[in-house]
Write an enzyme that holds these catalytic residues in place. Structure first.
Site, short mmCIF file in Angstrom:
data_model
loop_
_atom_site.label_atom_id
_atom_site.label_comp_id
_atom_site.label_asym_id
_atom_site.label_seq_id
_atom_site.Cartn_x
_atom_site.Cartn_y
_atom_site.Cartn_z
N ASP A 129 80.70 63.74 -68.31
CA ASP A 129 79.89 62.56 -68.02
C ASP A 129 80.79 61.32 -67.99
OD1 ASP A 129 77.50 60.68 -68.08
OD2 ASP A 129 76.53 62.62 -68.38
N SER A 188 68.60 63.47 -66.62
CA SER A 188 69.86 63.39 -67.36
C SER A 188 69.67 63.66 -68.84
CB SER A 188 70.49 62.00 -67.21
OG SER A 188 71.30 61.92 -66.08
N HIS A 224 76.40 55.99 -69.83
CA HIS A 224 75.70 57.25 -69.60
C HIS A 224 76.22 58.38 -70.47
CE1 HIS A 224 73.90 60.58 -67.18
NE2 HIS A 224 72.99 59.66 -66.89
#
Length: 946
Positions: free
Chosen positions: A164, A385, A220
């Site tokens: 990520d 996600s 994220h």
């Protein structure tokens, strides 16, 4: 939050020269960056010349530290033969593929895709005022995590790879959950010998350094890591669903000018560094990549890692990668009431769902107090996600509790213990499109389960697409992944009205754990409808697996029907013909179509198609233009169809298309014609080296087209023994034929020589323009910056003055071979015809051209009235010898040739005036072709000698 994230990411990508494309056209790619895979046993040296031809730089092995395939793990792959390289951004993917595949050493060539984080916008105020952390983490109750932790909480031996963005490594709920590599402390050395220096706390794959930490304010990675592995029982913050399991931070997004998106690289790294589970909360719709699939297969099969990916936030039924690859658990999202999340992807490739709205997790961005460290902040976020890492955490706990289960068995256990939710009234619209159900961690850890699965589907004949009327056999291999199943049956049904099942039952019987059986001796049989199939239709078939003890599951498989192209393959030259004038492929990336091949060669035409022009700005085509795009002048009126054993040829393809009627004056940007396209191929000896392409052009405008140019653009890629693709283009004026060949080629068994070209058979004064594709900016014809309308017109209208290119050293060449129609009145039609030719030698190519001329004159012309008055007469016909020849008035000096049915020249004379007499006496009786070659026209007539 999401808007800020995507804005920042877009700014960074844009600064690095990356541009996003619409979902419909696939994900964006890294400009000029490509990867190839060598065929087994081939060495990189076999590619050196071809890579030099492409001016490739920075060639390097992509995965040098990976393991070889293991014969004890069927389906394992070899990533060591994958290389990546850089080429100028002006070089097209079609050319790269053609040059490299022509070496015979390459399995595939692909661009490197850029995939995005799957973080969905959410109203954080829904949870921001809550004070109870347990209530904020509602999703832990929903997936039965608390009960699961009573069974096991895992430990630090189970590592989840978080591929990520950067992670806030110092966050209070993350810093003690990182899997540190104590075998390689930070000292400037590669202490553990894995090829990475000081990879103590993960790796930054995008920027190739040892800092996978937080950067460029993309949080994220921290958000995803917190959902899966935030520290439990530390008295602060939240608890990750994986409890005591650790995570390995792997950054995949660049923050340097030289960095690249590195999703698949991170997956391979995680697999090679003992991550039992790998999470991928990123992706994009479409853009299947064999390279990416190979990486997934390596991680799942070679390295036995459970792969989990976000299904995407598209609110559409589509393939979303990497989630839709084989060996990947695709996770979509639901609300706190198990209703499908408003923007979650749904499809038959979804495996299961998990909560994906208002997921409280670690943020690692905002400080808790002004000026304080960003180590204790949390936020409620949403999107698939954050559904995916919940499943990844569950997989980690199952792996700890049942260490003997393989990755595929863990995935099966998670599917089969999920709670069915598509039966809820709120989910009626998505029945069978939400996978096995919503994650239940407690059931996954406690319930024995059954799952048989179709692991391979083999269609015979094996094709990318199937045509109307095709019959197909389908054999499957079925494996039992979990507890033994008694009385297993697989039933095949069609969910498409265009596929009928003729035999659809496979009685497997009793199947032990991990056993595999197939129906190769009695495969399923299916038939494609004979008519009424829409273009490029995806048909879905359903496998229903049932057992005696009530076990039931299903899987889906797809195949594509009724493509918008056909392949003429009756002879040695196989040619793809599309509905809108393109040849070889209907797209610039070389994926829609089967290309052009000769006697089993690789593709020899990277791009080809019809080109019409009535002026420098009035050009119609579907060929390349600027910035890697293609013009779309033509639209089809009817689909191209292929007729076998037609009245005039062994194969005949027909299509009807047109361009738009141009605006007036300076607004005119098209020609304004309809095109009736016919293509012919023969299997008979003497006619196996050519295909005839005939275009009937009708003027749709109110003005006379004076003149009209029609031609074929052909970007040939003829292979050479050294892989260099050094080509040359030439013009044969006597035969009105342009052709291309490779410098230094020899006719050898390993790489037969190939000459390929286009001959003008009918239509008007021949034109030929040979192009050096590598010409520099500022040249008279330069394709490096695209192919402009002005350049296309110049190539069609310049006669034959620029008809050669390439010698003495060879280069990348193209040709435009055309005809000049002097006038075409409103509503009138004219015919322009060409022959596409290929042969092992120039002499044989010339023979093929003569044979094509005869075939067209004797087989095709007599069947239809000419589009213009007859102005060339040879009589009597049949004749016993004497022959009178009458030419049009003012035809001018001409050369007259007589050719036999093999195309061999048997007589030549010079015309004296527009009428003269000759004789065929002394020749063997049979059919002959009389060809008259003038200054601006070539005319032919067939004559029978008795």
């Amino acid at each position: 939050m999401e808007n800020m994230l995507r804005s920042l990411l877009f700014i960074v990508l844009l600064a690095l020269g990356w541009t996003a494309t619409a979902a419909a056209s696939g994900p964006p790619t890294v400009p000029g960056r490509f990867a190839l895979k060598l065929k087994p046993g081939r060495k990189p040296a076999a590619l050196e010349a071809a890579l030099r031809t492409l001016t490739a730089t920075d060639v390097q092995q992509k995965f040098p530290h990976t393991l070889p395939p293991n014969i004890e793990k069927p389906g394992s792959v070899d990533l060591r033969g994958i290389y990546q390289f850089q080429v100028p951004t002006t070089v097209s993917l079609a050319r790269i593929r053609t040059v490299l595949l022509a070496t015979g050493a390459v399995d595939y060539v692909e661009p490197l895709y850029i995939r995005y984080p799957e973080h969905q916008p959410n109203d954080p105020l829904a949870d921001s005022t809550l004070t109870s952390l347990s209530k904020s983490q509602y999703y832990l109750k929903q997936i039965k995590a608390y009960r699961a932790w009573d069974i096991t909480r895992g430990d630090s031996s189970i590592v989840i790879g978080i591929t990520d963005g950067g992670v806030r490594l110092t966050h209070e709920d993350l810093r003690r959950q990182i899997k540190y590599n104590y075998a390689d402390p930070i000292n400037g050395l590669d202490d553990d010998g894995d090829g990475y220096v000081d990879n103590f706390c993960g790796w930054d794959l995008a920027n190739n350094d040892n800092d996978p930490g937080y950067d460029i304010k993309i949080t994220h990675g921290s958000l995803v890591a917190g959902v899966a592995a935030a520290q439990a029982d530390n008295g602060v913050g939240i608890a990750g669903a994986g409890n005591k399991c650790r995570f390995l931070p792997l950054n995949i997004y660049t923050n340097t000018p030289n960095g690249n998106f590195a999703g698949i690289e991170a997956v391979v790294y995680a697999a090679d560094h003992n991550c039992k589970v790998i999470n991928m909360s990123w992706g994009s719709p479409g853009g299947f990549s064999q390279l990416e699939q190979d990486a997934m297969t390596y991680a799942a099969v070679n390295r036995d890692a459970v792969l989990v990916a976000a299904a995407g936030n598209t609110n559409a039924d589509l393939m979303f990668y990497p989630a839709s690859y084989e060996h990947v658990l695709s996770v979509s999202g639901v609300s706190s009431t198990d209703q499908k999340s408003p923007n979650a992807t749904f499809s038959h490739r979804v495996d299961l769902v998990a909560p994906g709205l208002s997921i409280l997790t670690t943020q690692g961005y905002h400080a808790k107090t002004s000026g304080g460290p960003a180590e204790s902040d949390y936020i409620a976020v949403g999107g698939t996600s954050f559904a995916a890492p919940l499943v990844a955490a569950a997989a980690a706990l199952v792996r700890w509790k049942s260490p003997l289960l393989s990755a595929s068995q863990v995935a099966a256990q998670l599917r089969q213990t999920a709670d069915k939710v598509d039966t809820l009234p709120a989910n009626a619209a998505w029945k069978n499109l939400m996978g096995a159900g919503r994650l239940n961690m407690f059931r996954a850890l406690t319930e024995p389960s059954h799952e048989a699965r179709v692991v391979t589907s083999t269609f015979v004949p094996a094709r990318a697409v199937y045509l109307a009327g095709d019959t197909v056999r389908l054999s499957v291999a079925v494996q039992n992944l979990l507890q033994p199943i008694a009385g297993l049956t697989v039933t095949l049904t069609s969910l498409s009205p265009y596929i009928s099942i003729k035999q659809g039952t496979f009685t497997v019987g009793n199947l032990a754990s991990l056993a595999v059986l197939n129906n190769a001796r009695a495969p399923f049989r299916l038939a494609v409808a004979s008519n009424g199939i829409p273009l490029n239709t995806t048909a879905t078939l359903r496998y229903q697996l049932t057992g005696d003890d009530g076990y039931a599951s299903e899987q889906l498989v797809e195949l594509v029907l009724n493509p918008d192209y056909v392949v003429l393959d009756a002879n040695d030259l196989h040619v793809t013909v599309t509905s809108r004038g393109k040849l070889a492929f209907d797209d610039l990336s070389g994926t829609i179509g089967a290309g052009v091949s000769y006697r089993g060669s690789s593709n020899i035409l990277s791009e080809g198609g019809l080109l019409l022009a009535a002026g420098p700005t009035r050009v119609s085509d579907r060929l390349r233009t600027r910035l890697g795009a293609a013009r779309e002048s033509f639209f089809n009126s009817t689909q191209v169809v292929l007729r076998q054993s037609g009245p005039r040829a062994d194969q005949e393809a027909r299509a009807l298309f047109q361009d738009t009627i141009p605006g007036a004056g300076s607004l005119a940007r098209s020609v304004g014609v309809s095109v009736r396209q016919r293509a012919y191929a023969w299997a008979a000896p003497g006619r196996r080296d050519f295909v005839v392409l005939e275009y009937t052009l009708k003027n749709l405008t109110a003005d006379t087209l004076k003149p009209l140019y029609a031609g074929l653009f052909m970007d040939w890629e003829i292979p050479t023994p050294d892989g260099s693709a050094r080509n040359a283009a030439a013009w044969d004026d006597a035969r009105a034929m342009g052709y291309c060949y490779a410098m230094g080629q020899q006719n050898t068994p390993s790489l037969p020589a190939i000459y390929a070209g286009v001959q003008v058979l009918r239509g008007g004064s021949p034109t030929a323009y040979s192009i050096d594709n590598n010409a520099t900016l500022g040249s008279a014809m330069c394709l490096a910056d695209g192919f402009s309308t002005a350049e296309k017109f110049r190539a069609l209208s310049s006669g034959t003055a620029q008809s050669n290119a390439g010698p003495p050293n060879g280069t990348d060449v193209s040709q435009v071979i055309g005809a000049r129609v002097s006038t075409l009145a409103p509503g009138d039609s004219t015919i322009v015809a060409f022959a596409m030719l290929s042969a092992p030698t120039l002499l044989q190519l010339q023979d093929a051209a003569e044979s094509a001329t005869i075939a067209y004159a004797t087989t095709l012309l007599p069947t239809r009235a000419s589009a213009r008055p007859v102005d060339f007469v040879a009589y009597p016909n049949p004749t016993d010898g004497p022959l009178q020849v009458a030419l049009p008035q003012n035809f001018g000096p001409a050369t007259v040739q007589v050719l036999d049915v093999t195309g061999r020249l048997v007589k030549t004379l010079t015309a004296t005036g527009n009428k003269f007499e000759t004789s065929l006496a002394g020749l063997q009786p049979g059919m002959y072709l009389v060809r008259v070659i003038g200054a601006s026209r070539v005319m032919t007539r067939s004559v029978m000698l008795r």
